[in-house]
Scaffold this motif. Sequence first.
Motif, PDB file in Angstrom:
ATOM      1  N   VAL A  90     -66.215 -18.085  29.636  1.00 41.95           N
ATOM      2  CA  VAL A  90     -65.190 -17.065  29.400  1.00 41.95           C
ATOM      3  C   VAL A  90     -65.886 -15.762  29.038  1.00 41.95           C
ATOM      4  O   VAL A  90     -66.717 -15.726  28.115  1.00 41.95           O
ATOM      5  CB  VAL A  90     -64.235 -17.478  28.262  1.00 41.95           C
ATOM      6  CG1 VAL A  90     -63.240 -16.345  27.964  1.00 41.95           C
ATOM      7  CG2 VAL A  90     -63.489 -18.759  28.629  1.00 41.95           C
ATOM      8  N   TYR A  91     -65.553 -14.698  29.767  1.00 43.43           N
ATOM      9  CA  TYR A  91     -66.089 -13.374  29.425  1.00 43.43           C
ATOM     10  C   TYR A  91     -65.015 -12.628  28.644  1.00 43.43           C
ATOM     11  O   TYR A  91     -64.067 -12.090  29.219  1.00 43.43           O
ATOM     12  CB  TYR A  91     -66.502 -12.585  30.667  1.00 43.43           C
ATOM     13  CG  TYR A  91     -67.307 -11.357  30.270  1.00 43.43           C
ATOM     14  CD1 TYR A  91     -68.617 -11.503  29.807  1.00 43.43           C
ATOM     15  CD2 TYR A  91     -66.761 -10.090  30.302  1.00 43.43           C
ATOM     16  CE1 TYR A  91     -69.349 -10.409  29.389  1.00 43.43           C
ATOM     17  CE2 TYR A  91     -67.490  -8.984  29.897  1.00 43.43           C
ATOM     18  CZ  TYR A  91     -68.792  -9.148  29.440  1.00 43.43           C
ATOM     19  OH  TYR A  91     -69.519  -8.063  29.012  1.00 43.43           O
ATOM     20  N   ASN A  92     -65.192 -12.609  27.341  1.00 42.69           N
ATOM     21  CA  ASN A  92     -64.192 -12.051  26.439  1.00 42.69           C
ATOM     22  C   ASN A  92     -64.677 -10.767  25.765  1.00 42.69           C
ATOM     23  O   ASN A  92     -64.020 -10.244  24.880  1.00 42.69           O
ATOM     24  CB  ASN A  92     -63.848 -13.106  25.368  1.00 42.69           C
ATOM     25  CG  ASN A  92     -62.718 -12.688  24.456  1.00 42.69           C
ATOM     26  OD1 ASN A  92     -61.599 -12.486  24.899  1.00 42.69           O
ATOM     27  ND2 ASN A  92     -63.020 -12.534  23.166  1.00 42.69           N
ATOM     28  N   ALA A  93     -65.830 -10.260  26.185  1.00 42.79           N
ATOM     29  CA  ALA A  93     -66.393  -9.067  25.545  1.00 42.79           C
ATOM     30  C   ALA A  93     -65.571  -7.833  25.898  1.00 42.79           C
ATOM     31  O   ALA A  93     -65.126  -7.671  27.033  1.00 42.79           O
ATOM     32  CB  ALA A  93     -67.837  -8.879  25.977  1.00 42.79           C
ATOM     33  N   GLY A  94     -65.389  -6.978  24.945  1.00 39.48           N
ATOM     34  CA  GLY A  94     -64.638  -5.741  25.173  1.00 39.48           C
ATOM     35  C   GLY A  94     -64.397  -5.021  23.876  1.00 39.48           C
ATOM     36  O   GLY A  94     -64.476  -5.603  22.792  1.00 39.48           O
ATOM     37  N   ASN A  95     -64.118  -3.744  23.977  1.00 37.34           N
ATOM     38  CA  ASN A  95     -63.879  -2.945  22.782  1.00 37.34           C
ATOM     39  C   ASN A  95     -62.888  -1.843  23.136  1.00 37.34           C
ATOM     40  O   ASN A  95     -63.231  -0.878  23.812  1.00 37.34           O
ATOM     41  CB  ASN A  95     -65.190  -2.338  22.270  1.00 37.34           C
ATOM     42  CG  ASN A  95     -65.018  -1.671  20.917  1.00 37.34           C
ATOM     43  OD1 ASN A  95     -63.917  -1.613  20.374  1.00 37.34           O
ATOM     44  ND2 ASN A  95     -66.100  -1.167  20.370  1.00 37.34           N
ATOM     45  N   ASN A  96     -61.659  -2.019  22.697  1.00 41.07           N
ATOM     46  CA  ASN A  96     -60.602  -1.072  23.039  1.00 41.07           C
ATOM     47  C   ASN A  96     -60.694   0.163  22.150  1.00 41.07           C
ATOM     48  O   ASN A  96     -60.008   0.288  21.150  1.00 41.07           O
ATOM     49  CB  ASN A  96     -59.230  -1.736  22.876  1.00 41.07           C
ATOM     50  CG  ASN A  96     -58.107  -0.855  23.398  1.00 41.07           C
ATOM     51  OD1 ASN A  96     -58.338   0.288  23.773  1.00 41.07           O
ATOM     52  ND2 ASN A  96     -56.907  -1.395  23.421  1.00 41.07           N
ATOM     53  N   ARG A  97     -61.560   1.080  22.552  1.00 44.33           N
ATOM     54  CA  ARG A  97     -61.703   2.354  21.825  1.00 44.33           C
ATOM     55  C   ARG A  97     -61.004   3.459  22.610  1.00 44.33           C
ATOM     56  O   ARG A  97     -60.843   3.364  23.815  1.00 44.33           O
ATOM     57  CB  ARG A  97     -63.179   2.686  21.628  1.00 44.33           C
ATOM     58  CG  ARG A  97     -63.915   1.681  20.735  1.00 44.33           C
ATOM     59  CD  ARG A  97     -65.306   2.167  20.422  1.00 44.33           C
ATOM     60  NE  ARG A  97     -66.146   2.166  21.616  1.00 44.33           N
ATOM     61  CZ  ARG A  97     -67.168   3.008  21.810  1.00 44.33           C
ATOM     62  NH1 ARG A  97     -67.426   3.957  20.918  1.00 44.33           N
ATOM     63  NH2 ARG A  97     -67.904   2.933  22.902  1.00 44.33           N
ATOM     64  N   PHE A  98     -60.609   4.487  21.909  1.00 42.55           N
ATOM     65  CA  PHE A  98     -59.876   5.557  22.589  1.00 42.55           C
ATOM     66  C   PHE A  98     -60.381   6.925  22.159  1.00 42.55           C
ATOM     67  O   PHE A  98     -60.936   7.097  21.082  1.00 42.55           O
ATOM     68  CB  PHE A  98     -58.371   5.441  22.316  1.00 42.55           C
ATOM     69  CG  PHE A  98     -57.999   5.436  20.861  1.00 42.55           C
ATOM     70  CD1 PHE A  98     -57.741   6.617  20.186  1.00 42.55           C
ATOM     71  CD2 PHE A  98     -57.900   4.235  20.162  1.00 42.55           C
ATOM     72  CE1 PHE A  98     -57.390   6.623  18.845  1.00 42.55           C
ATOM     73  CE2 PHE A  98     -57.552   4.221  18.818  1.00 42.55           C
ATOM     74  CZ  PHE A  98     -57.290   5.422  18.167  1.00 42.55           C
ATOM     75  N   SER A  99     -60.174   7.888  23.062  1.00 46.44           N
ATOM     76  CA  SER A  99     -60.588   9.269  22.807  1.00 46.44           C
ATOM     77  C   SER A  99     -59.906  10.172  23.820  1.00 46.44           C
ATOM     78  O   SER A  99     -59.674   9.779  24.969  1.00 46.44           O
ATOM     79  CB  SER A  99     -62.107   9.404  22.933  1.00 46.44           C
ATOM     80  OG  SER A  99     -62.507  10.770  22.905  1.00 46.44           O
ATOM     81  N   ALA A 100     -59.603  11.385  23.385  1.00 39.09           N
ATOM     82  CA  ALA A 100     -59.117  12.388  24.337  1.00 39.09           C
ATOM     83  C   ALA A 100     -60.245  12.697  25.320  1.00 39.09           C
ATOM     84  O   ALA A 100     -61.419  12.758  24.936  1.00 39.09           O
ATOM     85  CB  ALA A 100     -58.703  13.657  23.605  1.00 39.09           C
ATOM     86  N   LEU A 101     -59.903  12.855  26.579  1.00 33.05           N
ATOM     87  CA  LEU A 101     -60.920  13.025  27.607  1.00 33.05           C
ATOM     88  C   LEU A 101     -61.788  14.261  27.364  1.00 33.05           C
ATOM     89  O   LEU A 101     -63.007  14.233  27.566  1.00 33.05           O
ATOM     90  CB  LEU A 101     -60.260  13.118  28.988  1.00 33.05           C
ATOM     91  CG  LEU A 101     -61.201  12.918  30.178  1.00 33.05           C
ATOM     92  CD1 LEU A 101     -61.680  11.472  30.238  1.00 33.05           C
ATOM     93  CD2 LEU A 101     -60.502  13.293  31.479  1.00 33.05           C
ATOM     94  N   THR A 102     -61.186  15.348  26.912  1.00 27.83           N
ATOM     95  CA  THR A 102     -61.953  16.576  26.707  1.00 27.83           C
ATOM     96  C   THR A 102     -62.916  16.471  25.539  1.00 27.83           C
ATOM     97  O   THR A 102     -63.864  17.251  25.440  1.00 27.83           O
ATOM     98  CB  THR A 102     -60.996  17.761  26.466  1.00 27.83           C
ATOM     99  OG1 THR A 102     -60.059  17.415  25.423  1.00 27.83           O
ATOM    100  CG2 THR A 102     -60.242  18.110  27.739  1.00 27.83           C
ATOM    101  N   ASP A 103     -62.689  15.513  24.652  1.00 25.22           N
ATOM    102  CA  ASP A 103     -63.593  15.313  23.511  1.00 25.22           C
ATOM    103  C   ASP A 103     -64.578  14.173  23.748  1.00 25.22           C
ATOM    104  O   ASP A 103     -65.419  13.888  22.900  1.00 25.22           O
ATOM    105  CB  ASP A 103     -62.778  14.993  22.250  1.00 25.22           C
ATOM    106  CG  ASP A 103     -61.844  16.121  21.857  1.00 25.22           C
ATOM    107  OD1 ASP A 103     -62.189  17.288  22.137  1.00 25.22           O
ATOM    108  OD2 ASP A 103     -60.772  15.823  21.295  1.00 25.22           O
ATOM    109  N   MET A 104     -64.476  13.534  24.882  1.00 28.20           N
ATOM    110  CA  MET A 104     -65.238  12.312  25.138  1.00 28.20           C
ATOM    111  C   MET A 104     -66.684  12.628  25.538  1.00 28.20           C
ATOM    112  O   MET A 104     -66.930  13.475  26.389  1.00 28.20           O
ATOM    113  CB  MET A 104     -64.548  11.536  26.261  1.00 28.20           C
ATOM    114  CG  MET A 104     -65.012  10.109  26.436  1.00 28.20           C
ATOM    115  SD  MET A 104     -64.103   9.330  27.810  1.00 28.20           S
ATOM    116  CE  MET A 104     -62.398   9.391  27.195  1.00 28.20           C
ATOM    117  N   SER A 105     -67.607  11.915  24.931  1.00 25.64           N
ATOM    118  CA  SER A 105     -69.014  12.081  25.281  1.00 25.64           C
ATOM    119  C   SER A 105     -69.369  11.202  26.474  1.00 25.64           C
ATOM    120  O   SER A 105     -68.658  10.240  26.808  1.00 25.64           O
ATOM    121  CB  SER A 105     -69.903  11.703  24.095  1.00 25.64           C
ATOM    122  OG  SER A 105     -69.815  10.314  23.833  1.00 25.64           O
ATOM    123  N   ASP A 106     -70.476  11.516  27.113  1.00 26.77           N
ATOM    124  CA  ASP A 106     -70.972  10.688  28.206  1.00 26.77           C
ATOM    125  C   ASP A 106     -71.199   9.258  27.729  1.00 26.77           C
ATOM    126  O   ASP A 106     -70.864   8.285  28.421  1.00 26.77           O
ATOM    127  CB  ASP A 106     -72.290  11.237  28.749  1.00 26.77           C
ATOM    128  CG  ASP A 106     -72.159  12.636  29.315  1.00 26.77           C
ATOM    129  OD1 ASP A 106     -71.027  13.160  29.379  1.00 26.77           O
ATOM    130  OD2 ASP A 106     -73.199  13.207  29.691  1.00 26.77           O
TER     131      ASP A 106
END
Length: 252
Positions: A90-106
């Motif tokens: 089972v591949y259960n890895a993930g991290n539901n993080r959020f950010s406004a696109l204009t503030d998002m880093s590479d």
Amino acid sequence: MKIEKGSVALIVGVGASEGIGGAIARRAAAEGLHVYVAGRTQAKLDVVVSEIEAAGGKATAIVADTTQTADVKRMFDTAEQGAGKPDLVVYNAGNNRFSALTDMSDEFFEDLWRLCAFGGFLVGREMAQRVLPEGEGVRDTQATLIFTGATASMRARPPFTAFASAKAAERALAHGMAREFGKRGLHVGHAVIDGGVDGAQLKSRFAEYLEAKGEDGGLNVDAVAAEYWNLHMQHASTWTLELDLRPYKEEF
């Protein structure tokens, strides 16, 4: 030829005990499988292993980064050398993080993609290389690979645009693998988790959300684990590729 289920499971992306990964690990162990739980935090893995062993099951912890090829190979080596090739992964890895696109880093965008999509690719490729027989059309194995997906894989909404793109890529990976390897005995499933999970992460970060949802308003982790087990045990004539799971009161 009769194809038998094996006795080894590898659950990748196990965090807090009260989460989907931990629940799947406990369910697989209760069914008699030796469960290898993989994640980044030794202390969290140890809790899950202790719970399984206290209930009479067998479990082994593997600290690993699923975005690193060497770590993924080591996970499979550890399981194979200890109890045998995993027939349930089972591949259960993930991290539901959020950010406004204009503030998002590479780095923010790339990190989500690497965990959801690239890590899933590494695990899927490793499993296929190890469990599938050589030769097209040869089916002498029956193994299961399940990806934990999300609503975001099919619908992108801000501020979860980066997460959605990563989960959409993971979903595409699962669909492609199912079509490539299904005829050779590898059952690939993608479970869309459509709603808040009634687990440790949501309770610690958004407890008021779960309270507002009321009874059965969040996905029960043991109920989710039961559906994953059902996918694994499906007869080869009725395999499911995609399954969506949501609370009965969730809007969709």
